[in-house]
Design a protein around this motif. Structure first.
Motif, mmCIF file in Angstrom:
data_model
loop_
_atom_site.group_PDB
_atom_site.id
_atom_site.type_symbol
_atom_site.label_atom_id
_atom_site.label_comp_id
_atom_site.label_asym_id
_atom_site.label_seq_id
_atom_site.Cartn_x
_atom_site.Cartn_y
_atom_site.Cartn_z
ATOM 1 N N GLU A 122 2.552 -16.685 -19.683
ATOM 2 C CA GLU A 122 2.335 -17.268 -18.355
ATOM 3 C C GLU A 122 3.259 -16.684 -17.299
ATOM 4 O OE1 GLU A 122 0.840 -19.763 -21.463
ATOM 5 O OE2 GLU A 122 2.924 -19.284 -21.125
ATOM 6 N N ARG A 123 4.356 -16.098 -17.690
ATOM 7 C CA ARG A 123 5.342 -15.632 -16.719
ATOM 8 C C ARG A 123 4.768 -14.626 -15.736
ATOM 9 N NH1 ARG A 123 10.014 -17.945 -18.026
ATOM 10 N NH2 ARG A 123 10.429 -18.378 -20.195
ATOM 11 N N GLY A 124 3.895 -13.764 -16.189
ATOM 12 C CA GLY A 124 3.331 -12.737 -15.312
ATOM 13 C C GLY A 124 2.535 -13.321 -14.168
ATOM 14 N N TRP A 125 1.602 -14.220 -14.483
ATOM 15 C CA TRP A 125 0.781 -14.775 -13.412
ATOM 16 C C TRP A 125 1.585 -15.713 -12.525
ATOM 17 C CZ3 TRP A 125 -0.227 -19.819 -12.365
ATOM 18 C CH2 TRP A 125 -0.127 -20.758 -13.394
ATOM 19 N N VAL A 126 2.580 -16.367 -13.094
ATOM 20 C CA VAL A 126 3.395 -17.278 -12.289
ATOM 21 C C VAL A 126 4.218 -16.489 -11.266
ATOM 22 C CG1 VAL A 126 5.349 -18.869 -12.370
ATOM 23 C CG2 VAL A 126 3.449 -19.153 -13.961
ATOM 24 N N GLU A 127 4.876 -15.426 -11.707
ATOM 25 C CA GLU A 127 5.667 -14.616 -10.768
ATOM 26 C C GLU A 127 4.763 -14.008 -9.700
ATOM 27 O OE1 GLU A 127 8.899 -10.983 -10.541
ATOM 28 O OE2 GLU A 127 8.242 -11.698 -12.497
ATOM 29 N N ALA A 128 3.593 -13.522 -10.090
ATOM 30 C CA ALA A 128 2.659 -12.963 -9.112
ATOM 31 C C ALA A 128 2.247 -14.035 -8.100
ATOM 32 C CB ALA A 128 1.433 -12.392 -9.827
ATOM 33 N N THR A 129 2.034 -15.256 -8.570
ATOM 34 C CA THR A 129 1.632 -16.348 -7.682
ATOM 35 C C THR A 129 2.768 -16.731 -6.738
ATOM 36 O OG1 THR A 129 0.078 -17.152 -9.341
ATOM 37 C CG2 THR A 129 0.678 -18.689 -7.590
ATOM 38 N N GLU A 130 4.009 -16.704 -7.222
ATOM 39 C CA GLU A 130 5.158 -16.991 -6.353
ATOM 40 C C GLU A 130 5.254 -15.950 -5.240
ATOM 41 O OE1 GLU A 130 7.849 -18.885 -9.982
ATOM 42 O OE2 GLU A 130 8.308 -16.883 -9.209
ATOM 43 N N LYS A 131 5.119 -14.678 -5.595
ATOM 44 C CA LYS A 131 5.175 -13.603 -4.585
ATOM 45 C C LYS A 131 4.009 -13.722 -3.618
ATOM 46 C CE LYS A 131 7.641 -10.307 -7.505
ATOM 47 N NZ LYS A 131 7.553 -9.033 -8.249
ATOM 48 N N THR A 182 2.499 -16.473 -2.819
ATOM 49 C CA THR A 182 2.805 -17.625 -1.973
ATOM 50 C C THR A 182 3.655 -17.213 -0.781
ATOM 51 O OG1 THR A 182 2.686 -19.166 -3.833
ATOM 52 C CG2 THR A 182 3.939 -19.887 -1.908
ATOM 53 N N ALA A 183 4.679 -16.393 -1.036
ATOM 54 C CA ALA A 183 5.552 -15.933 0.053
ATOM 55 C C ALA A 183 4.741 -15.145 1.077
ATOM 56 C CB ALA A 183 6.692 -15.089 -0.500
ATOM 57 N N GLN A 184 3.876 -14.252 0.617
ATOM 58 C CA GLN A 184 3.057 -13.477 1.544
ATOM 59 C C GLN A 184 2.156 -14.386 2.373
ATOM 60 O OE1 GLN A 184 0.954 -10.630 -0.891
ATOM 61 N NE2 GLN A 184 2.720 -9.239 -0.994
ATOM 62 N N LEU A 185 1.498 -15.326 1.715
ATOM 63 C CA LEU A 185 0.577 -16.220 2.408
ATOM 64 C C LEU A 185 1.304 -17.125 3.394
ATOM 65 C CD1 LEU A 185 -1.667 -17.094 -0.668
ATOM 66 C CD2 LEU A 185 -2.334 -15.709 1.319
ATOM 67 N N PRO A 196 -4.478 -17.025 -6.527
ATOM 68 C CA PRO A 196 -4.508 -17.189 -5.067
ATOM 69 C C PRO A 196 -4.723 -18.633 -4.618
ATOM 70 C CG PRO A 196 -5.835 -15.308 -5.734
ATOM 71 C CD PRO A 196 -5.433 -16.019 -6.991
ATOM 72 N N ASP A 197 -5.495 -19.408 -5.384
ATOM 73 C CA ASP A 197 -5.736 -20.797 -4.997
ATOM 74 C C ASP A 197 -4.440 -21.608 -5.018
ATOM 75 O OD1 ASP A 197 -5.743 -20.435 -7.833
ATOM 76 O OD2 ASP A 197 -6.856 -22.294 -8.128
ATOM 77 N N LEU A 198 -3.634 -21.389 -6.051
ATOM 78 C CA LEU A 198 -2.356 -22.098 -6.132
ATOM 79 C C LEU A 198 -1.367 -21.569 -5.101
ATOM 80 C CD1 LEU A 198 -1.946 -22.331 -10.017
ATOM 81 C CD2 LEU A 198 -2.832 -24.066 -8.441
ATOM 82 N N GLY A 199 -1.382 -20.260 -4.880
ATOM 83 C CA GLY A 199 -0.495 -19.666 -3.881
ATOM 84 C C GLY A 199 -0.780 -20.213 -2.489
ATOM 85 N N GLU A 200 -2.063 -20.324 -2.155
ATOM 86 C CA GLU A 200 -2.432 -20.856 -0.837
ATOM 87 C C GLU A 200 -2.074 -22.333 -0.722
ATOM 88 O OE1 GLU A 200 -3.041 -20.936 2.823
ATOM 89 O OE2 GLU A 200 -3.652 -19.054 1.900
ATOM 90 N N ALA A 201 -2.275 -23.086 -1.796
ATOM 91 C CA ALA A 201 -1.923 -24.511 -1.767
ATOM 92 C C ALA A 201 -0.423 -24.695 -1.556
ATOM 93 C CB ALA A 201 -2.364 -25.192 -3.059
ATOM 94 N N LEU A 202 0.382 -23.897 -2.247
ATOM 95 C CA LEU A 202 1.829 -24.018 -2.087
ATOM 96 C C LEU A 202 2.260 -23.508 -0.718
ATOM 97 C CD1 LEU A 202 4.572 -24.818 -3.127
ATOM 98 C CD2 LEU A 202 4.668 -22.664 -4.412
ATOM 99 N N ALA A 203 1.642 -22.435 -0.240
ATOM 100 C CA ALA A 203 1.967 -21.916 1.096
ATOM 101 C C ALA A 203 1.657 -22.975 2.156
ATOM 102 C CB ALA A 203 1.199 -20.627 1.367
ATOM 103 N N ASP A 204 0.514 -23.656 2.013
ATOM 104 C CA ASP A 204 0.168 -24.740 2.946
ATOM 105 C C ASP A 204 1.217 -25.836 2.916
ATOM 106 O OD1 ASP A 204 -2.179 -23.484 3.723
ATOM 107 O OD2 ASP A 204 -3.470 -24.708 2.428
#
Length: 145
Positions: free
Chosen positions: A5-14, A16-19, A35-43
């Motif tokens: 899981e570490r790979g997709w989690v780190e990608a999602t964190e990065k 999130t920062a971009q979004l 991307p769905d989780l990244g956008e939710a956290l960015a929001d």
């Protein structure tokens, strides 16, 4: 979290920062992350920090105070991101952290409560009812015993 899981989690964190920064998301991060989780956290970050000026990925070392750094005129705030579907660790905080940071008034810290109700002694007494423990787990001073 497992190594898979570490790979997709780190990608999602990065991601999130971009979004959160309003940047065009990196296609590789979109493919590897969620991307769905990244956008939710960015929001959520934009909502919780309306005066944010930037969000940075802090990296993934255990000595970091969080996964993301939110910059604002007031300074930097570290944010620990957790993506959990069910079960698992939802925080890497100690059991007394919320009390120590004063987030609850007149609250008893978890470890103090456990001491008050005699949990350590009760746990040890219950465990001692069973025989056959290997010698390396009979040292009751260790939490894992």
């Amino acid at each position: 979290m497992g190594k898979h899981e570490r790979g997709w989690v780190e990608a999602t964190e990065k991601l999130t920062a971009q979004l959160a920064n309003g940047a065009e998301p990196d296609a590789d991060l979109e493919e590897r992350g969620r991307p769905d989780l990244g956008e939710a956290l960015a929001d959520r970050l934009r909502s919780d920090f309306p005066d944010l000026t930037a969000v940075r990925h802090a990296g993934n070392s255990y000595d970091s105070l969080g996964d993301l750094i939110v910059e604002s005129p007031d300074g930097e705030t570290f944010v620990e991101a957790k993506f959990v579907a069910s079960g698992g660790t939802r925080a890497n905080l100690g059991q007394d952290t919320l009390t120590q940071f004063g987030l609850f008034e007149d609250a008893t810290a978890w470890s103090d409560f456990r001491e008050k109700i005699g949990f350590p002694e009760d746990r040890e007494a219950l465990l001692r009812e069973f025989d056959g423990y290997p010698d390396d787990v009979r040292d009751w001073s260790y939490k894992w015993a």
